[in-house]
Design a protein around this motif. Sequence first.
Motif, short mmCIF file in Angstrom:
data_model
loop_
_atom_site.label_atom_id
_atom_site.label_comp_id
_atom_site.label_asym_id
_atom_site.label_seq_id
_atom_site.Cartn_x
_atom_site.Cartn_y
_atom_site.Cartn_z
N HIS A 96 1.65 5.25 -1.85
CA HIS A 96 1.16 6.30 -2.73
C HIS A 96 2.45 7.10 -3.21
O HIS A 96 3.38 7.37 -2.38
N HIS A 149 -4.45 6.95 -5.30
CA HIS A 149 -5.89 6.88 -5.13
C HIS A 149 -6.45 7.09 -6.61
O HIS A 149 -6.16 8.19 -7.52
N HIS A 188 2.96 7.37 2.54
CA HIS A 188 2.73 8.52 1.78
C HIS A 188 4.27 9.24 1.53
O HIS A 188 4.11 10.21 0.90
N HIS A 201 0.89 -1.15 0.01
CA HIS A 201 0.02 0.07 0.10
C HIS A 201 0.74 1.34 0.04
O HIS A 201 1.39 1.94 1.00
N ASP A 220 0.35 1.96 4.30
CA ASP A 220 -0.36 3.12 3.59
C ASP A 220 0.75 4.30 3.76
O ASP A 220 0.57 5.80 4.09
N GLU A 271 -5.76 2.57 -5.28
CA GLU A 271 -6.49 2.30 -4.13
C GLU A 271 -7.93 3.08 -4.56
O GLU A 271 -7.75 4.23 -4.99
ZN LIG Z 1 -4.02 4.64 0.95
#
Ligand SMILES: [Zn+2]
Length: 398
Positions: free
Chosen positions: A207, A237, A372, A205, A370, A259
């Motif tokens: 980004h 996303h 980032h 996961h 997640d 995602e």
């Molecule tokens: Zn995410």
Amino acid sequence: MGGVRGAKGLEIIMKFQERSFLVKEGYLRRGDRKRFYPFVFEVPEGIGEIRVKFSYSPRILKNKEKNYQMIGGAIEEYVKDYPQKEKVSTFLTLIKDAYPLRNLLNLSLYDAKGSFVGRWDQNSERPVRVSSTYSSPGFTSCKIIPGFWKVEMETHAIVTEECKYRLEISSIQRTNGENFSSFKKKLINSSSYRDNKGWYRGELHVHSHHSDGKNTLPEIIEGTKREGLDFIALTDHNTVSGFSSIPMREDLLIIRGMEFTTYYGHALALGITSFIDWHSKERMRNINDIIDEVHSQKGLFAIAHPFCIGDPVCSGCTWKLRNIDYQKVDLIEVWAGCWKNRKIENYKSFRLWDKLLNRGLKVVGISGRDWHDVNERKSDGIPKTFVYADSLSEDEIL
Ligand SMILES: [Zn+2]
Ligand SMILES: [Zn+2]
């Protein structure tokens, strides 16, 4: 002539000429959240580049009292059904992370054939550029075909009484000598291949700057080296524009993913080959149809952070799509983010996973950091997903 119907029903008639513009301004209220606002515009022959500029204000809710009241409501929902008594410090961290609440609007762009071109994310107020040879992050370069194009505004969160948006579309005429036939989409099968049986560790996961991540792909690759990862999944996303910049490497497998960032839950599509839309004709699609499309591309469907704090702190982040057919679900994130900060939701995710397994469903538990920002210095309680595979390739890992 292209008709543009605005959020308040206004009709603006426009037609592109050389460097002409579509300008649309409007106001949204709290009740306008979780909706789609289409703006259709006509692109004539001979256009070489489209530019989309979008902004909205205010970005944040300034009223302190309102902030605490709304954040309090989200936290109450977040801790519901958690059996242990939590420390005050946990709540203070949740409030600190949520404050101040933010508005969140996004745009999706579709060409005259209705094909998805890209998604504008909230980080940039610079104009987005799309041509046959260049595209801004979040967008894929494509031939500027004449006809009716569409921008769809998504209102993920509106926390202020009123939010003013401004959309400006301009076009650049095609320059002489530009050769459209040179446009080819890069297609790759797998970014890496290591022919060893064994355990591989990765992060499913991630980004990049193609959505709201801080890093470019080369920066992410550097970060994964520091973490000693064998594979990652690029899961921006609602866009796959990063796919074309995935390099072939021997030391790192980069799985193509996305995602789904909907109004009622987030989910990862892993191992897909092209974009899958979560909405159509200004409505959210049925989640089971979306999963079928992921499977038709031989991808896997994973529910992401199902019990993450939700509206209005993290809009749409809690899984609320109750009509999902769990038999279709391949994976579920049971460990999201840092354990210390998110143990309440991870406890609930483990419980849901347990329930699904007890129903006889073959759902695999995974972790999701997640990620980032690969430069954030957090290592405590950060999960990794380990996979035993015949080789390090997209097919074998998934
Ligand atoms: Zn995410
Ligand atoms: Zn998410």
